[in-house]
Design a protein around this motif. Sequence first.
Motif, short mmCIF file in Angstrom:
data_model
loop_
_atom_site.label_atom_id
_atom_site.label_comp_id
_atom_site.label_asym_id
_atom_site.label_seq_id
_atom_site.Cartn_x
_atom_site.Cartn_y
_atom_site.Cartn_z
N GLN A 13 0.84 -1.20 0.00
CA GLN A 13 0.00 0.00 0.00
C GLN A 13 0.88 1.26 0.00
N VAL A 44 -0.86 -1.03 -4.39
CA VAL A 44 -2.31 -1.17 -4.18
C VAL A 44 -2.93 0.12 -3.64
N TYR A 130 -12.10 -4.98 2.81
CA TYR A 130 -10.71 -4.98 2.32
C TYR A 130 -10.20 -6.38 1.94
N ILE A 138 -5.30 -11.19 -5.85
CA ILE A 138 -4.53 -12.43 -5.95
C ILE A 138 -5.16 -13.40 -6.96
N GLY A 149 4.64 -10.58 4.65
CA GLY A 149 5.01 -10.70 6.05
C GLY A 149 3.92 -11.45 6.80
P1 TYM Z 1 1.31 -3.42 3.63
O1 TYM Z 1 1.35 -2.31 2.64
O2 TYM Z 1 0.89 -3.12 5.02
O3 TYM Z 1 2.74 -4.10 3.72
C1 TYM Z 1 3.44 -4.53 2.58
C2 TYM Z 1 4.19 -5.81 2.88
O4 TYM Z 1 5.10 -5.61 3.96
C3 TYM Z 1 4.88 -6.59 4.97
N1 TYM Z 1 5.15 -5.97 6.28
C4 TYM Z 1 6.01 -6.45 7.19
N2 TYM Z 1 6.80 -7.55 7.19
C5 TYM Z 1 7.57 -7.75 8.28
N3 TYM Z 1 7.59 -6.92 9.36
C6 TYM Z 1 6.81 -5.82 9.41
N4 TYM Z 1 6.84 -5.01 10.46
C7 TYM Z 1 5.96 -5.55 8.28
N5 TYM Z 1 5.08 -4.56 7.99
C8 TYM Z 1 4.59 -4.84 6.77
C9 TYM Z 1 3.42 -6.99 4.82
O5 TYM Z 1 3.18 -8.26 5.37
C10 TYM Z 1 3.25 -6.96 3.32
O6 TYM Z 1 3.70 -8.17 2.75
N6 TYM Z 1 -2.88 -5.95 2.54
C11 TYM Z 1 -1.49 -5.74 2.16
C12 TYM Z 1 -1.35 -5.24 0.73
C13 TYM Z 1 -2.00 -6.10 -0.29
C14 TYM Z 1 -1.54 -7.36 -0.75
C15 TYM Z 1 -2.46 -7.77 -1.75
C16 TYM Z 1 -0.46 -8.17 -0.41
C17 TYM Z 1 -3.15 -5.80 -0.99
N7 TYM Z 1 -3.39 -6.78 -1.86
C18 TYM Z 1 -2.34 -9.00 -2.41
C19 TYM Z 1 -0.32 -9.39 -1.07
C20 TYM Z 1 -1.24 -9.78 -2.05
C21 TYM Z 1 -0.90 -4.70 3.10
O7 TYM Z 1 -1.60 -3.94 3.72
O8 TYM Z 1 0.46 -4.65 3.05
#
Ligand code: TYM
Length: 336
Positions: A13, A44, A130, A138, A149
């Motif tokens: 995002q 996204v 969401y 996907i 993550g």
């Molecule tokens: P988002 O934008 O919050 O985060 C993007 C990616 O980073 C990973 N992540 C982390 N990994 C390890 N430690 C952390 N502290 C940490 N913070 C964030 C998240 O797991 C993610 O992989 N819903 C998703 C976006 C999305 C998406 C999708 C992902 C929308 N459609 C389809 C995969 C497939 C999200 O909010 O990611």
Amino acid sequence: MFNDKKVVFSGVQPSGNLTIGNYLGAIRNFSAFSEEYHCYYCVVDEHAITVRQVPADLRRRTYETLALYIACGLDPEKNTLFVQSHVPAHAELGWILDCYTMFGELSRMTQFKDKSAKNADNINAGLFTYPALMAADILLYQTELVPVGVDQKQHLEIARDIAERFNGIYGETFVVPEPYIPPTTGGAKIMSLAEPTKKMSKSDENENAVVRILDSRDTIIRKFKRAVTDSGSEIRCGEGKEGITNLIGIYSCFTGKTTEEIEREFDGKGYGDFKLAVGETCADALTPVREEFDRLIADKAYLESVMVQGAEAAYKSARKTMSKVRRKIGFIELKK
Ligand code: TYM
């Protein structure tokens, strides 16, 4: 060219400046799939508006997230890099999947509960549905593998449930995706530097809690120096030592060393020495990313050409799934 390859999809995002959590948990791992899979990596932006965004900031961060994908090693010739709102099929399938997603399952989502608590004055329907839009992202591409993550695990489970439910009603329509989550010691969940029991989050208001991929070298080192630890003095993982455990995890991600090797390396040394080493290592690893980002972000025309190319390639594949879905559910397809 890609037809016989399996598909990888992931998204980020553009809702804040990306952190080393996003980097270590997700983006850094993306390029490993580029040769063997057909990879779709999406910015996204439609997900980002579930929380109120300043339009100019959203636009800027969308360019920046795409530039970061490339700066982190994703070659636009080997990966389909695109922006979600440029491919309307995401919103279209999102709506359809809303009708195959249960109120009860959405109510159980921890991200919904967290975000509703943080945005009590804007608990909108998009925030609630969401996960159905994420499932659409996907499933549109017949994705096999989704590198994320650990915080996204629950969303992946619901995407699988929706796919199985739809396939159960209409026959095989969607590939049921698998998550690819790095091991806990490999960046699956990087914690806040200020409150190490909480995930590091790009929207955290405390700047000292998050290390951003684009922070300057000095800022990165300063933030690590200030990281909250415990009152002990040993560089060891363990309960009550969440701060040090997190720093060991981050150091391990950047150096490839195991926990035991790190504990041995810093045996007899103090927290100050260790924090400096983590800060310098992280800053050194991110310097080339920042330099490449600076070069790319100055070239909007190039980034827009990547967006156009990515949207066209994504649309080609999404169109096939949409046609199948429309037929199965009983919509009339007009011949053009
Ligand atoms: P988002 O934008 O919050 O985060 C993007 C990616 O980073 C990973 N992540 C982390 N990994 C390890 N430690 C952390 N502290 C940490 N913070 C964030 C998240 O797991 C993610 O992989 N819903 C998703 C976006 C999305 C998406 C999708 C992902 C929308 N459609 C389809 C995969 C497939 C999200 O909010 O990611």
